[in-house]
Design an enzyme around this catalytic site. Structure first.
Site, PDB file in Angstrom:
ATOM      1  N   HIS A 186     -45.190 -95.983 -69.851  1.00  0.00           N
ATOM      2  CA  HIS A 186     -46.094 -95.503 -68.799  1.00  0.00           C
ATOM      3  C   HIS A 186     -45.493 -95.826 -67.436  1.00  0.00           C
ATOM      4  CE1 HIS A 186     -49.663 -94.733 -66.457  1.00  0.00           C
ATOM      5  NE2 HIS A 186     -50.320 -94.344 -67.537  1.00  0.00           N
ATOM      6  N   SER A 205     -53.951 -96.592 -63.599  1.00  0.00           N
ATOM      7  CA  SER A 205     -54.172 -95.257 -64.147  1.00  0.00           C
ATOM      8  C   SER A 205     -53.222 -94.209 -63.587  1.00  0.00           C
ATOM      9  CB  SER A 205     -55.610 -94.816 -63.856  1.00  0.00           C
ATOM     10  OG  SER A 205     -55.779 -93.453 -64.156  1.00  0.00           O
ATOM     11  N   ARG A 248     -45.132 -88.424 -68.228  1.00  0.00           N
ATOM     12  CA  ARG A 248     -44.867 -89.860 -68.118  1.00  0.00           C
ATOM     13  C   ARG A 248     -43.417 -90.230 -68.411  1.00  0.00           C
ATOM     14  NH1 ARG A 248     -50.457 -92.081 -70.974  1.00  0.00           N
ATOM     15  NH2 ARG A 248     -51.777 -91.685 -69.153  1.00  0.00           N
ATOM     16  N   HIS A 259     -46.614 -98.506 -73.367  1.00  0.00           N
ATOM     17  CA  HIS A 259     -48.031 -98.178 -73.304  1.00  0.00           C
ATOM     18  C   HIS A 259     -48.559 -97.682 -74.653  1.00  0.00           C
ATOM     19  CE1 HIS A 259     -51.828 -96.933 -71.722  1.00  0.00           C
ATOM     20  NE2 HIS A 259     -51.578 -95.638 -71.766  1.00  0.00           N
TER      21      HIS A 259
END
Length: 667
Positions: free
Chosen positions: A267, A285, A338, A430
């Site tokens: 991530h 986020s 990502r 992640h």
């Protein structure tokens, strides 16, 4: 090597799921009352599955190692959940979500599963709204959307920066209704340590009561694994410290194939590592990339000044900033997927432009968004001569309304206020796209054993688009498994209750007890965390964001050596039959030490770059991932053969009939 049968139904892709539902067998309500289903894990996938099946009439036994289903790691998801509602009228559709998901996964996902996911996504939002999930709404009262990486439309529904928490509370409320009715028996603080097979079918589990330490037997006509992913094999990850792969690994060693284990998501927006003392990393986020711009200084002297503290990032003028994602990928900018954003950050930091003391951080800056929103608010208020200070004040209020809890979290962790100075971020482990292999019905290669949510491999290919994890977990639990599991359970309407007093349960419990006794009797000098950290470093350095043949071979050798030392020098204080968190961790790390080797082997076998799997030997001149569709358009599914170092590879060929295989391009 054999070819796997995915059991994907025939016909046009847009009709496969409807036709399949029309043709599979059902179990009538009276017969459902005589069938037991075990669900391991109570996050979004497990919680929604348990609630749905109990609502249908099945007797459900649900297990979580936490003290409540509300503490499942799904609660940590922040940014949102995708659905093809097209509320914005910006061109979205089921096909567009399907296309973006397959493309985002770098063409390594099964088309039929992904289309079904996109198709049922529209129902998920209606279900959650009916449960009272407080999604954000626009000025007219309609549900609001925002953009996420890998898409050029706004399809992400959100509840500030706590979407996972709100969705989990919705699923938990549905579970609670069934717990109150007695249709769900909830077993908190229980961890599955073995799968029980009877006549080749999954018929129960052995679980350890984490409070008393005792082993307990549970039977069912089917077992559903919804235990999440395996990111904690890297030690430092965004996963909760308790997140583990034990349930998945136990069914793997009983015959369930493990698919694409090397597909790990890095991530791009995490708070950077601050030192060796850390036990986990904190995710910021991806929704922040809607309004935040990512950059590093263009000039090395500015980089060095920022590291020394003689310059602040706000002192660097715009012309001296390298907004590298906007420069390299003008079509998507800061909203590239990502894996692309993560590798780009690594490239800049490897080149020496990292902006913190370790050299592993880039800036995520909201100054432009704050000014833009402030000007918009001033115009709406008729404030033609508003001061710059007033404009920025109003802009901060808009940003606070959208991301306030995320900004507060960042401030509490770093003591930097992101309203006034850019955040520092860096990629971290992640999500895991790999997982237990399942067919179209979500059944593993073990009859009667299912895997849903992040525990399976099925929907994300080599890279998951942001906000699609929540979508898959709820799709599997609410709208797929409750249909497909009936087709299997239709054969069990006359089976009757399954006894736990059989040779198969005796054997399974003995295997667990022997395994625990062996760990407890080592009597070495090193803690569990000592070995977990060493494994994590090998995994991050050699099976992390970038991999190469030499490093992967070294990783396999080093992991074997760590595992050998683990079984010689591990020290677990306390006793077996008592509350013993160190023993719990030892069980999990023992499995990580085997899974880590399989991940490295899978990465070594797949000598191409795709999505989150980046082989340095396979890249374009611009440093982008270079797929090899001729040799690797398949799912790798590994079978346990009795020796963790000698697994058998099976392949499921991936056919692309609705989307053309092309080089992934976000420029």
């Amino acid at each position: 090597m054999s070819v796997l049968d995915s059991k994907v139904p025939g016909g046009p892709i847009e009709k496969k799921w409807s036709a399949h539902k029309n043709n599979i067998r059902l179990v009538n309500p009276a017969n459902k009352r005589n069938i037991d289903v075990i669900v391991v894990g109570t996050g979004l996938a497990g919680g929604s599955a348990a609630a749905s099946m109990a609502e249908l009439g099945y007797n459900v036994k649900a297990f979580c190692f936490q003290d409540s289903p509300r503490r499942a790691h799904s609660i940590a998801a922040q940014g949102g959940i995708n659905a093809a509602k097209n509320y914005q009228g910006d061109g979205d559709s089921i096909y567009r979500l399907f296309y973006d998901t397959v493309k985002g996964g770098d063409y390594r996902a099964r088309e039929a599963n992904v289309y079904r996911l996109a198709e049922v996504s529209v129902n998920i939002i209606d279900q959650c709204v009916a449960q009272g999930v407080p999604f954000a709404r626009d000025y007219g009262g309609l549900l609001d959307n925002r953009s996420f990486g890998g898409a050029q439309v706004s399809r992400t529904f959100y509840a500030k920066g706590q979407t996972g928490q709100q969705l989990l509370l919705g699923a938990y409320s549905a579970m609670s209704r069934q717990i109150g009715k007695g249709k769900i028996k909830m077993y908190n603080r229980h961890e599955m340590l073995e799968l029980v097979l009877v006549d080749g079918k999954a018929r129960g589990i052995i679980a350890r009561n984490l409070v008393s330490g005792k082993l307990e037997r549970f039977s069912g006509h089917a077992v559903v694994i919804a235990s999440g992913g395996y990111g904690n094999v890297f030690f430092l990850s965004t996963n909760a410290m308790g997140s583990n792969a034990t349930a998945a690994w136990r069914i793997h060693k009983k015959g369930a194939y493990f698919a694409n284990p090397c597909f790990t998501q890095i991530h791009p927006t995490c708070i950077p590592v601050s030192g060796d003392h850390q036990s986990k990393l904190t995710l910021m986020s991806e929704s922040l990339r809607n309004d935040g711009r990512i950059w590093v200084p263009k000039n090395m002297e500015d980089v060095e000044a920022i590291r020394k503290g003689t310059k602040k990032p706000v002192d660097i003028p715009a012309e001296d900033r390298d907004y590298y994602l906007e420069r390299r990928y003008p079509a998507f900018g800061n909203l590239v997927p990502r894996d692309v954003a993560s590798r780009a950050a690594k490239e800049r930091c490897d080149a020496g432009y990292g902006v913190n003391a370790t050299g592993e951080a880039v800036f995520l800056d909201f100054a432009s968004a704050i000014e833009r929103y402030g000007n918009e608010q001033a115009t709406m208020a008729g404030m033609a001569n508003a001061s710059r200070e007033k404009i920025l004040e109003m802009g901060r209020e808009v940003v606070k309304a959208k991301y306030g809890n995320l900004f507060q979290m960042y401030y509490k962790i770093t003591d930097d206020d992101p309203y006034f100075t850019p955040m520092k971020i860096y990629p971290a482990v992640h999500y895991t796209m790999g997982g237990i292999w399942v067919d179209y019905n979500l059944m593993t290669t073990v009859p009667g054993c299912y895997a849903i949510g992040e525990a399976n491999f099925s929907d994300h290919g080599a890279n998951r688009l942001g906000a699609s994890a929540l979508m898959q977990g709820l799709a599997d639990g609410y709208f797929v498994l409750p249909y497909t599991i009936a087709d299997y359970l239709a054969d069990d309407i006359r089976t009757g209750a399954i006894s736990t007093e059989t040779a198969e349960f005796d054997e399974a419990e003995k295997a667990v007890k022997d395994r625990i006794t062996s760990l407890m009797s080592i009597g070495g000098s090193k803690s569990v965390d000592h070995f977990h950290k060493r494994l994590g470093k090998v995994m991050w350095d050699k099976v992390g964001m970038a991999r190469n043949e030499q490093g992967l071979k070294e990783a396999i050798t080093e992991i074997k050596a760590i595992r050998e030392e683990f079984y010689k020098d591990l020290r677990i204080p306390g006793a077996m039959e008592e509350f013993n968190p160190e023993l719990d961790k030892a069980n999990r790390v023992a499995d990580f030490l085997e899974l880590g080797e399989l991940m490295a082997m899978d990465a070594l076998t797949r000598s191409e770059s795709c999505g989150g799997h980046f082989r340095e030997e396979s890249q374009t001149e611009e440093g982008e991932a270079k797929r090899n569709d001729k040799e690797f358009t398949y799912v790798s599914a590994w079978e346990y053969t009795g020796n963790v170092s000698e697994p058998k590879l099976h392949k499921e060929s991936l056919e692309f009939e609705n989307i053309k295989l092309v080089e992934r391009n976000y420029k």
